[in-house]
Design a protein around this motif. Structure first.
Motif, PDB file in Angstrom:
ATOM      1  N   VAL A  54      -2.435  11.345   6.772  1.00  0.00           N
ATOM      2  CA  VAL A  54      -3.796  11.544   6.266  1.00  0.00           C
ATOM      3  C   VAL A  54      -3.833  12.678   5.249  1.00  0.00           C
ATOM      4  O   VAL A  54      -4.478  12.573   4.201  1.00  0.00           O
ATOM      5  N   SER A  55      -3.124  13.756   5.553  1.00  0.00           N
ATOM      6  CA  SER A  55      -3.081  14.909   4.645  1.00  0.00           C
ATOM      7  C   SER A  55      -2.485  14.518   3.297  1.00  0.00           C
ATOM      8  O   SER A  55      -2.977  14.925   2.236  1.00  0.00           O
ATOM      9  N   ALA A  56      -1.426  13.715   3.338  1.00  0.00           N
ATOM     10  CA  ALA A  56      -0.766  13.284   2.096  1.00  0.00           C
ATOM     11  C   ALA A  56      -1.676  12.377   1.267  1.00  0.00           C
ATOM     12  O   ALA A  56      -1.720  12.482   0.038  1.00  0.00           O
ATOM     13  N   THR A  57      -2.431  11.504   1.944  1.00  0.00           N
ATOM     14  CA  THR A  57      -3.303  10.576   1.207  1.00  0.00           C
ATOM     15  C   THR A  57      -4.460  11.301   0.533  1.00  0.00           C
ATOM     16  O   THR A  57      -4.934  10.882  -0.521  1.00  0.00           O
ATOM     17  N   THR A  58      -4.918  12.400   1.135  1.00  0.00           N
ATOM     18  CA  THR A  58      -6.024  13.148   0.527  1.00  0.00           C
ATOM     19  C   THR A  58      -5.584  13.859  -0.747  1.00  0.00           C
ATOM     20  O   THR A  58      -6.416  14.195  -1.592  1.00  0.00           O
ATOM     21  N   LYS A  59      -4.290  14.078  -0.857  1.00  0.00           N
ATOM     22  CA  LYS A  59      -3.766  14.758  -2.049  1.00  0.00           C
ATOM     23  C   LYS A  59      -3.354  13.778  -3.143  1.00  0.00           C
ATOM     24  O   LYS A  59      -3.051  14.187  -4.257  1.00  0.00           O
ATOM     25  N   ALA A  60      -3.325  12.496  -2.804  1.00  0.00           N
ATOM     26  CA  ALA A  60      -2.935  11.464  -3.773  1.00  0.00           C
ATOM     27  C   ALA A  60      -4.112  10.507  -3.965  1.00  0.00           C
ATOM     28  O   ALA A  60      -4.257   9.541  -3.207  1.00  0.00           O
ATOM     29  N   SER A  61      -4.952  10.782  -4.928  1.00  0.00           N
ATOM     30  CA  SER A  61      -6.166   9.990  -5.148  1.00  0.00           C
ATOM     31  C   SER A  61      -5.868   8.521  -5.436  1.00  0.00           C
ATOM     32  O   SER A  61      -6.613   7.630  -5.017  1.00  0.00           O
ATOM     33  N   THR A  62      -4.776   8.269  -6.167  1.00  0.00           N
ATOM     34  CA  THR A  62      -4.420   6.885  -6.514  1.00  0.00           C
ATOM     35  C   THR A  62      -4.112   6.075  -5.263  1.00  0.00           C
ATOM     36  O   THR A  62      -4.590   4.946  -5.084  1.00  0.00           O
ATOM     37  N   PHE A  63      -3.306   6.659  -4.368  1.00  0.00           N
ATOM     38  CA  PHE A  63      -2.943   5.951  -3.150  1.00  0.00           C
ATOM     39  C   PHE A  63      -4.149   5.823  -2.222  1.00  0.00           C
ATOM     40  O   PHE A  63      -4.311   4.817  -1.532  1.00  0.00           O
ATOM     41  N   SER A  64      -4.990   6.858  -2.223  1.00  0.00           N
ATOM     42  CA  SER A  64      -6.200   6.815  -1.401  1.00  0.00           C
ATOM     43  C   SER A  64      -7.085   5.641  -1.814  1.00  0.00           C
ATOM     44  O   SER A  64      -7.637   4.931  -0.979  1.00  0.00           O
ATOM     45  N   GLN A  65      -7.200   5.437  -3.126  1.00  0.00           N
ATOM     46  CA  GLN A  65      -7.991   4.322  -3.646  1.00  0.00           C
ATOM     47  C   GLN A  65      -7.316   2.991  -3.318  1.00  0.00           C
ATOM     48  O   GLN A  65      -7.990   2.002  -2.996  1.00  0.00           O
ATOM     49  N   PHE A  66      -5.990   2.991  -3.350  1.00  0.00           N
ATOM     50  CA  PHE A  66      -5.206   1.802  -3.028  1.00  0.00           C
ATOM     51  C   PHE A  66      -5.482   1.359  -1.589  1.00  0.00           C
ATOM     52  O   PHE A  66      -5.638   0.172  -1.302  1.00  0.00           O
ATOM     53  N   MET A  67      -5.567   2.318  -0.671  1.00  0.00           N
ATOM     54  CA  MET A  67      -5.805   1.994   0.741  1.00  0.00           C
ATOM     55  C   MET A  67      -7.181   1.372   0.951  1.00  0.00           C
ATOM     56  O   MET A  67      -7.362   0.542   1.838  1.00  0.00           O
ATOM     57  N   LYS A  68      -8.147   1.799   0.158  1.00  0.00           N
ATOM     58  CA  LYS A  68      -9.528   1.337   0.343  1.00  0.00           C
ATOM     59  C   LYS A  68      -9.808   0.006  -0.346  1.00  0.00           C
ATOM     60  O   LYS A  68     -10.825  -0.630  -0.065  1.00  0.00           O
ATOM     61  N   ASP A  69      -8.911  -0.392  -1.240  1.00  0.00           N
ATOM     62  CA  ASP A  69      -9.139  -1.604  -2.034  1.00  0.00           C
ATOM     63  C   ASP A  69      -8.673  -2.847  -1.276  1.00  0.00           C
ATOM     64  O   ASP A  69      -7.481  -3.131  -1.178  1.00  0.00           O
ATOM     65  N   LEU A  70      -9.637  -3.598  -0.737  1.00  0.00           N
ATOM     66  CA  LEU A  70      -9.295  -4.800   0.024  1.00  0.00           C
ATOM     67  C   LEU A  70      -8.832  -5.950  -0.868  1.00  0.00           C
ATOM     68  O   LEU A  70      -8.370  -6.977  -0.367  1.00  0.00           O
ATOM     69  N   ALA A  71      -8.964  -5.757  -2.184  1.00  0.00           N
ATOM     70  CA  ALA A  71      -8.495  -6.794  -3.106  1.00  0.00           C
ATOM     71  C   ALA A  71      -6.969  -6.795  -3.192  1.00  0.00           C
ATOM     72  O   ALA A  71      -6.364  -7.779  -3.631  1.00  0.00           O
ATOM     73  N   PRO A 116      -3.439  -7.466  -1.977  1.00  0.00           N
ATOM     74  CA  PRO A 116      -2.893  -8.383  -0.961  1.00  0.00           C
ATOM     75  C   PRO A 116      -2.269  -7.627   0.209  1.00  0.00           C
ATOM     76  O   PRO A 116      -1.684  -6.555   0.029  1.00  0.00           O
ATOM     77  N   ALA A 117      -2.382  -8.196   1.390  1.00  0.00           N
ATOM     78  CA  ALA A 117      -1.878  -7.550   2.603  1.00  0.00           C
ATOM     79  C   ALA A 117      -0.380  -7.273   2.541  1.00  0.00           C
ATOM     80  O   ALA A 117       0.082  -6.221   2.990  1.00  0.00           O
ATOM     81  N   ASP A 118       0.381  -8.205   1.964  1.00  0.00           N
ATOM     82  CA  ASP A 118       1.835  -8.016   1.925  1.00  0.00           C
ATOM     83  C   ASP A 118       2.229  -6.822   1.056  1.00  0.00           C
ATOM     84  O   ASP A 118       3.203  -6.121   1.337  1.00  0.00           O
ATOM     85  N   ILE A 119       1.437  -6.542   0.019  1.00  0.00           N
ATOM     86  CA  ILE A 119       1.716  -5.386  -0.846  1.00  0.00           C
ATOM     87  C   ILE A 119       1.375  -4.090  -0.110  1.00  0.00           C
ATOM     88  O   ILE A 119       2.098  -3.096  -0.192  1.00  0.00           O
ATOM     89  N   ARG A 120       0.278  -4.129   0.633  1.00  0.00           N
ATOM     90  CA  ARG A 120      -0.090  -2.951   1.426  1.00  0.00           C
ATOM     91  C   ARG A 120       0.988  -2.648   2.464  1.00  0.00           C
ATOM     92  O   ARG A 120       1.387  -1.498   2.647  1.00  0.00           O
ATOM     93  N   VAL A 121       1.452  -3.677   3.129  1.00  0.00           N
ATOM     94  CA  VAL A 121       2.476  -3.526   4.165  1.00  0.00           C
ATOM     95  C   VAL A 121       3.769  -2.989   3.561  1.00  0.00           C
ATOM     96  O   VAL A 121       4.409  -2.087   4.133  1.00  0.00           O
ATOM     97  N   LYS A 122       4.168  -3.509   2.408  1.00  0.00           N
ATOM     98  CA  LYS A 122       5.390  -3.056   1.753  1.00  0.00           C
ATOM     99  C   LYS A 122       5.298  -1.579   1.388  1.00  0.00           C
ATOM    100  O   LYS A 122       6.245  -0.811   1.588  1.00  0.00           O
ATOM    101  N   ALA A 123       4.144  -1.177   0.875  1.00  0.00           N
ATOM    102  CA  ALA A 123       3.938   0.222   0.483  1.00  0.00           C
ATOM    103  C   ALA A 123       4.030   1.149   1.696  1.00  0.00           C
ATOM    104  O   ALA A 123       4.664   2.211   1.644  1.00  0.00           O
ATOM    105  N   ILE A 124       3.419   0.734   2.800  1.00  0.00           N
ATOM    106  CA  ILE A 124       3.442   1.556   4.018  1.00  0.00           C
ATOM    107  C   ILE A 124       4.858   1.655   4.572  1.00  0.00           C
ATOM    108  O   ILE A 124       5.284   2.728   5.035  1.00  0.00           O
TER     109      ILE A 124
END
Length: 215
Positions: free
Chosen positions: A63-80, A82-90
């Motif tokens: 959580v601390s890391a995501t608050t410092k990375a605005s781009t990734f924070s926005q990525f997490m909130k964007d339901l558009a 695809p799930a497989d891309i979110r999973v790969k990133a995590i």
């Protein structure tokens, strides 16, 4: 500013609440619980003694890391996305951060179900459950300036007295200039509001009420 009078007065109100005579301006704070958090916490209780603390720490780091990375924070909130891309990133982030398999798999489940946007709330809830498991109770005190050490000690001792043996108070300070002065204490599911802001609003409502001279 916070005076010792506020802390002493609050201590009296807290004791009254514990004895069953709660003050009228106590608000009930409801908690919306994430089901996956409770399930994970229960599962970890059956494992190694330090498993809970390890996952708690790793979720907090994430959580601390995501608050410092605005781009990734926005990525997490964007339901558009695809799930497989979110999973790969995590998976990649978890590997780089050397997270345990339990934490990584949990984050993957959140990513797959589009729940990453709630990870902050989920991590806080998990931390609350872990503290409760350790016999700790979190109390959040909000003031305009940091609470002096003597008054923090007095407040903590009052809360500890109410809890009794077997429980430990974890006092967390929060600064909020908007309350103007005084203090607000969140304890369990209760909120004890002794801020100047709230008192001023109460006084304003009182002054606006019509006066009945015939009474």
């Amino acid at each position: 500013m916070v005076s010792a009078t506020y802390v002493t007065s609050l201590g009296s109100q807290l004791r009254n609440f514990a004895s069953g005579s709660a003050p009228k301006d106590v608000k009930v704070k409801l908690c919306l619980e994430a089901p996956e958090t409770t399930h994970l916490h229960y599962s970890l209780q059956q494992q190694k003694p330090n498993a809970l603390e390890k996952v708690e720490s790793e979720l907090a780091d994430f959580v601390s890391a995501t608050t410092k990375a605005s781009t990734f924070s926005q990525f997490m909130k964007d339901l558009a996305v695809p799930a497989d891309i979110r999973v790969k990133a995590i998976n990649e982030i978890s590997t780089q951060a050397k997270f345990s398999e339990i934490t990584k798999n949990f984050l993957v489940v959140l990513a797959d179900n589009g729940r990453l946007r709630h990870v902050d709330t989920i991590a806080k809830r998990f931390s609350d459950l872990t503290m409760a498991h350790r016999g700790e109770v979190k109390a959040i005190v909000t003031t305009v300036i940091p609470l002096p050490a003597a008054e923090e000690k007095e407040l903590k001792e009052t809360l500890q007295e109410i809890l009794g043996k077997g429980k430990k108070v974890h006092l967390e300070q929060k600064i909020d200039p908007s309350i103007l002065g005084g203090l607000v204490v969140e304890f369990g599911q209760k909120v004890f509001d002794m801020s100047i802001k709230t008192r001023a609003r109460q006084m304003e409502r009182f002054l606006r009420d019509p006066v009945n001279f015939d009474a």
